[in-house]
Design an enzyme around this catalytic site. Structure first.
Site: not given
Length: 279
Positions: A142, A155
């Protein structure tokens, strides 16, 4: 065996064998559909067996129940499917909220799925690739692996780790003909972002956009690919910018949106799903 300009053995997608994790829905399913449309043989792996079987039935693929945290499940799936030319490590979770409020179990699950899932996958699949002298791995990370976001601390940590893991294994495997690409999407319209505010200056993409980028790495073998690709230099720009300027940009683009869901009920449903896998 022909060698492309990037120095890796060439692939013909028709007849290539591809294993994709988290492929029951979202990015994984879109990737499976695109590879299948190009003539590849697909193994759809997902912890949600029903979703995996439904996706597999739609494209004539094989379905496997796979919790990427479990190395024995990896070994079983790989042994059954056989030769794997392309591995797409896509499975992931994205809990959101204040760092101090996140349960330890959720943080552990995030690291186990988003980081150890990649490690387990490569350790289960890459030895066979090395024996054959060719193979390609795509780790779906990501842009949160480059850019910190309030409300996504663990995350962020997992995706920073995924980016570093991909870069280091790429160096190790390259002499043996194995390429590793790291695909880094911005916000994606999938279940992971459900309930959060999208848009408002944040580039947002669809699963099909990420799937196209994943498949394209088979031809380019690029080390890192941002989706959308015009965001590729953003981590360099942010690293060079004064912190005060970065904070101003974050305020302009609602940089705290992960702390304040637009739809609390929808977000709570996803967060509960994440918690359920820790039990």
């Amino acid at each position: 065996m022909s060698i492309l300009g990037h120095g890796y053995p060439e692939f013909d997608l028709k007849g290539s064998r591809v294993l994709i994790t988290g492929a029951g829905r979202g990015i994984g399913r879109s990737t499976a559909e695109l590879f299948s449309a190009k003539g590849a043989e697909i193994a759809i792996a997902d912890v949600d067996t029903a979703a995996a079987e439904s996706a597999a039935a739609a494209i004539g693929a094989r379905a496997y129940e796979l919790d990427v945290r479990a190395r024995d499940q990896w070994d079983k799936a790989v042994a059954d499917f056989g030769r794997i030319d392309i591995l797409v490590n896509n499975a992931g979770v994205m809990p959101a909220g204040a760092f101090l409020d996140e349960p330890d179990a959720v943080g552990h699950a995030t690291m186990d799925i988003n980081v150890w899932g990649l490690i387990n996958g490569m350790r289960a699949v890459v030895p066979g690739m090395i024996e054959r002298g060719r193979g390609h791995v795509v780790n779906v990370a990501s842009l949160a692996g480059k850019i910190p976001v309030a409300g996504l601390a663990v995350y962020n940590a997992s995706k920073f780790a995924a980016v570093g893991l991909s870069a280091a294994t790429r160096l190790e495997f390259a002499p043996q003909g194995i390429s590793v690409s790291c695909v880094m999407p911005s916000a994606v319209r999938t279940r992971l972002s459900s309930g959060l505010t999208l848009g408002k200056g944040m580039p947002t993409v669809d699963p099909e956009d990420v799937a196209a980028a994943i498949v394209h790495t088979v031809h380019t073998r690029k080390a890192e690919v941002a989706v959308p690709n015009y965001l590729a230099p953003i981590d360099i720009a942010l690293a060079a910018a004064p912190e005060r300027a970065v904070r101003l940009v974050r305020r302009l683009f609602d940089g705290d949106r992960a702390l304040h869901p637009a739809d609390n009920a929808t977000r709570a449903k996803y967060e509960e799903q994440v918690r359920s896998i820790t039990e």
